[in-house]
Design an enzyme around this catalytic site. Sequence first.
Site, PDB file in Angstrom:
ATOM      1  N   LYS A  16       4.322  15.951   3.682  1.00 49.79           N
ATOM      2  CA  LYS A  16       3.869  17.307   3.678  1.00 49.79           C
ATOM      3  C   LYS A  16       2.642  17.640   4.251  1.00 49.79           C
ATOM      4  O   LYS A  16       2.638  18.746   4.990  1.00 49.79           O
ATOM      5  CB  LYS A  16       3.970  17.848   1.998  1.00 49.79           C
ATOM      6  N   ARG A  91       4.336  22.723  -8.590  1.00 48.54           N
ATOM      7  CA  ARG A  91       4.636  21.344  -9.094  1.00 48.54           C
ATOM      8  C   ARG A  91       5.171  21.384 -10.449  1.00 48.54           C
ATOM      9  O   ARG A  91       5.681  20.503 -10.688  1.00 48.54           O
ATOM     10  CB  ARG A  91       3.410  20.418  -9.135  1.00 48.54           C
ATOM     11  N   ARG A 130      -1.121   4.206   3.570  1.00 47.60           N
ATOM     12  CA  ARG A 130      -1.900   5.390   3.784  1.00 47.60           C
ATOM     13  C   ARG A 130      -3.357   4.953   2.977  1.00 47.60           C
ATOM     14  O   ARG A 130      -4.401   5.285   3.600  1.00 47.60           O
ATOM     15  CB  ARG A 130      -1.522   6.461   3.336  1.00 47.60           C
ATOM     16  N   ARG A 136      -8.260   7.471  -0.265  1.00 46.77           N
ATOM     17  CA  ARG A 136      -7.721   8.117  -1.275  1.00 46.77           C
ATOM     18  C   ARG A 136      -7.682   7.034  -2.471  1.00 46.77           C
ATOM     19  O   ARG A 136      -6.586   6.243  -2.183  1.00 46.77           O
ATOM     20  CB  ARG A 136      -6.511   8.931  -1.106  1.00 46.77           C
ATOM     21  N   ARG A 148       2.705   8.718 -10.097  1.00 45.62           N
ATOM     22  CA  ARG A 148       2.857  10.201  -9.331  1.00 45.62           C
ATOM     23  C   ARG A 148       4.211  10.380  -9.056  1.00 45.62           C
ATOM     24  O   ARG A 148       4.603  11.479  -9.025  1.00 45.62           O
ATOM     25  CB  ARG A 148       1.971   9.917  -8.100  1.00 45.62           C
TER      26      ARG A 148
END
Length: 190
Positions: A16, A91, A130, A136, A148
């Site tokens: 996204k 969400r 990532r 992160r 998640r």
Amino acid sequence: MSKLNIVLFGPPGAGKGTQSAFLIKRYHLVHLSTGDLLRAEIKAESELGTQAKELMDRGELVADHIVIGMIRNKMEAHLDAKGFIFDGFPRTRAQAEALDAMLDVKEEPITAMLALEVPEEELVKRLLSRGATSGRSDDKDEAVIRNRIGEYMAKTAPLKDYFSAQGKYKAIDGVGSIDEITSRLIQAVG
Ligand code: AMP
């Protein structure tokens, strides 16, 4: 001309953020990412940021009223925008209803919900890779990543039905090169 308001939808790791960057440039949209806004609060060490960090580090969702308030503030700060791209918001059903209410007030409804579809094992692989570079903390731990994705399946994926009922849901194959996926999104915007 009516505004282009796009919900870019999909599980964590679907692409996204990456795809938002292309769509913003092409259609001159304002990017509204609740994840980015929350990370900015954490960086600023605000009270909200401190509260949100605990939940984010566990891979759980932050309270609806917090993220809805953030989106409302940003929309009010950009009244002259050509449109918005909502990335990581809504969400939950409560967030989707709040967004519709905010947009209806301005009579500029959501144009389309573009849902990037990516298989779970590919998501985990992408997020771990990532995590090696993004800094992160929620991308580093496989258990947090799975949580998640679990939150997404339980609370967020049902929004496909919500937008489908409005005739706005468009599924996009999220596997392929970045360029291929951008082309699919552009085609879907029409
Ligand atoms: P993201 O950058 O979109 O992957 O979001 C990172 C984390 O921020 C999520 O795992 C949630 O903890 C929190 N978050 C971001 N957007 C929302 C939202 N719309 N509702 C609730 N929590 C959110």
